[in-house]
Design an enzyme around this catalytic site. Sequence first.
Site, PDB file in Angstrom:
ATOM      1  N   SER A   1       0.512 -12.167  -8.769  1.00 43.18           N
ATOM      2  CA  SER A   1       1.858 -12.522  -8.316  1.00 43.18           C
ATOM      3  C   SER A   1       2.075 -14.016  -8.476  1.00 43.18           C
ATOM      4  O   SER A   1       1.115 -14.805  -8.468  1.00 43.18           O
ATOM      5  CB  SER A   1       2.040 -12.137  -6.842  1.00 43.18           C
ATOM      6  OG  SER A   1       3.214 -12.704  -6.299  1.00 43.18           O
TER       7      SER A   1
ATOM      8  N   THR B   1      -7.974  -5.299   0.239  1.00 43.22           N
ATOM      9  CA  THR B   1      -7.052  -4.486  -0.565  1.00 43.22           C
ATOM     10  C   THR B   1      -6.594  -5.180  -1.842  1.00 43.22           C
ATOM     11  O   THR B   1      -6.273  -4.515  -2.830  1.00 43.22           O
ATOM     12  CB  THR B   1      -5.808  -4.075   0.245  1.00 43.22           C
ATOM     13  OG1 THR B   1      -5.145  -5.249   0.725  1.00 43.22           O
ATOM     14  CG2 THR B   1      -6.186  -3.193   1.423  1.00 43.22           C
TER      15      THR B   1
ATOM     16  N   SER C   1       3.248   5.006  -5.110  1.00 43.38           N
ATOM     17  CA  SER C   1       4.557   4.446  -4.767  1.00 43.38           C
ATOM     18  C   SER C   1       4.834   3.219  -5.625  1.00 43.38           C
ATOM     19  O   SER C   1       3.935   2.665  -6.257  1.00 43.38           O
ATOM     20  CB  SER C   1       4.630   4.060  -3.287  1.00 43.38           C
ATOM     21  OG  SER C   1       3.706   3.024  -3.000  1.00 43.38           O
ATOM     22  N   GLY C   2       6.087   2.798  -5.650  1.00 40.19           N
ATOM     23  CA  GLY C   2       6.479   1.536  -6.237  1.00 40.19           C
ATOM     24  C   GLY C   2       6.078   1.337  -7.685  1.00 40.19           C
ATOM     25  O   GLY C   2       6.212   2.217  -8.526  1.00 40.19           O
TER      26      GLY C   2
ATOM     27  N   ASP D   1     -10.003   4.523  -1.177  1.00 39.06           N
ATOM     28  CA  ASP D   1      -9.333   3.657  -0.210  1.00 39.06           C
ATOM     29  C   ASP D   1      -9.996   2.285  -0.272  1.00 39.06           C
ATOM     30  O   ASP D   1     -11.168   2.136   0.077  1.00 39.06           O
ATOM     31  CB  ASP D   1      -9.464   4.260   1.193  1.00 39.06           C
ATOM     32  CG  ASP D   1      -8.739   3.448   2.252  1.00 39.06           C
ATOM     33  OD1 ASP D   1      -8.266   2.343   1.936  1.00 39.06           O
ATOM     34  OD2 ASP D   1      -8.665   3.917   3.397  1.00 39.06           O
ATOM     35  N   LEU D   2      -9.264   1.290  -0.733  1.00 37.56           N
ATOM     36  CA  LEU D   2      -9.839  -0.046  -0.898  1.00 37.56           C
ATOM     37  C   LEU D   2     -10.259  -0.682   0.418  1.00 37.56           C
ATOM     38  O   LEU D   2     -10.996  -1.678   0.429  1.00 37.56           O
ATOM     39  CB  LEU D   2      -8.845  -0.952  -1.627  1.00 37.56           C
ATOM     40  CG  LEU D   2      -8.485  -0.500  -3.048  1.00 37.56           C
ATOM     41  CD1 LEU D   2      -7.342  -1.339  -3.596  1.00 37.56           C
ATOM     42  CD2 LEU D   2      -9.689  -0.569  -3.971  1.00 37.56           C
TER      43      LEU D   2
ATOM     44  N   ASN E   1      -3.909  -2.094  -9.431  1.00 36.65           N
ATOM     45  CA  ASN E   1      -2.517  -2.287  -9.031  1.00 36.65           C
ATOM     46  C   ASN E   1      -2.316  -2.375  -7.522  1.00 36.65           C
ATOM     47  O   ASN E   1      -1.421  -3.067  -7.046  1.00 36.65           O
ATOM     48  CB  ASN E   1      -1.680  -1.133  -9.601  1.00 36.65           C
ATOM     49  CG  ASN E   1      -0.299  -1.066  -8.996  1.00 36.65           C
ATOM     50  OD1 ASN E   1       0.602  -1.804  -9.379  1.00 36.65           O
ATOM     51  ND2 ASN E   1      -0.119  -0.168  -8.020  1.00 36.65           N
TER      52      ASN E   1
ATOM     53  N   TYR F   1      -4.812 -17.114  11.287  1.00 39.01           N
ATOM     54  CA  TYR F   1      -4.287 -16.206  10.262  1.00 39.01           C
ATOM     55  C   TYR F   1      -2.839 -16.506   9.922  1.00 39.01           C
ATOM     56  O   TYR F   1      -1.989 -16.674  10.805  1.00 39.01           O
ATOM     57  CB  TYR F   1      -4.402 -14.754  10.740  1.00 39.01           C
ATOM     58  CG  TYR F   1      -3.891 -13.744   9.730  1.00 39.01           C
ATOM     59  CD1 TYR F   1      -4.639 -13.447   8.592  1.00 39.01           C
ATOM     60  CD2 TYR F   1      -2.666 -13.102   9.906  1.00 39.01           C
ATOM     61  CE1 TYR F   1      -4.182 -12.532   7.657  1.00 39.01           C
ATOM     62  CE2 TYR F   1      -2.210 -12.182   8.980  1.00 39.01           C
ATOM     63  CZ  TYR F   1      -2.963 -11.897   7.857  1.00 39.01           C
ATOM     64  OH  TYR F   1      -2.510 -10.998   6.930  1.00 39.01           O
TER      65      TYR F   1
END
Length: 278
Positions: free
Chosen positions: A138, A110, A13-14, A62-63, A89, A157
Amino acid sequence: MAIKTTVITGATSGIGEETALALAKEGHALYLLVRNIIKGDELQKRLITETGNSQIYVLKCDLADLQTVKDAAAELTGKLFAINILINNAGGVFQERELSKDRFEMTFTTNHIGHFLLTNSLMPLLQKGQARVINVSSEAHKIGVPQFDDLQWEQSYNAWKAYGMNKLFNIYFTQSLASKFGSTGILAFSLHPGVVSTGFWNEFKGVKKLLVALGRSFFMISAKQGAETTVFLATAPRLDKYNGSYFKKKKVAKTSTLATDTAARDKLWAISEKLVTR
């Protein structure tokens, strides 16, 4: 021109999907490491149909489950002689604190620890391929502060602070790769893709969801635009002198002051090594 062997996480996706499409068009042999095999198979078919490139492969990874990361690395090691490009990514922001199968906080596993394990597990193949490792970070790293005494956010959190910290960790990881493995031919880059209108924002609720909707209308860019810097780093020639650098809009960009802290960078590497071998 020799075919490039490229491995990418989060391609269903994305930004990841647009990156995979662009590189498939460039003729790369693509290995899509995906959490959802059904979506991975669907993407594989679409890429082959749209590009005519039949060298598209799907592997489970799966991270949030490090055993699948190890299994994917072992499968790639059995199939390939070398890897030329690794694109880390996949990532995410989680509004509520969640734990992975390995009991890691989800933002941490993740965005950082899963890719740390994957990259190091593939290092022999990456070195043989004189590879580029591309880590999607980012501008959110600029709000990130290393919280080494509570990496799992057990005390209190905060979704954005956790995300910012782990995007900072992406930059630390990139710099460490360049420092530790640059002499063996490894190039490592981190990047800001832009504020992209993708499913990444679906976790938001209430007022934040409204703000995201407004952002999509006025300033967010498309996933295709968001993939441009990743594709640039995967395809542009002569990037050796920028090893370890952070990119934005296909150019080297400034990081936060904390992102230049070599002691924090080295501490993160040491802690990460212990966590993936515990």
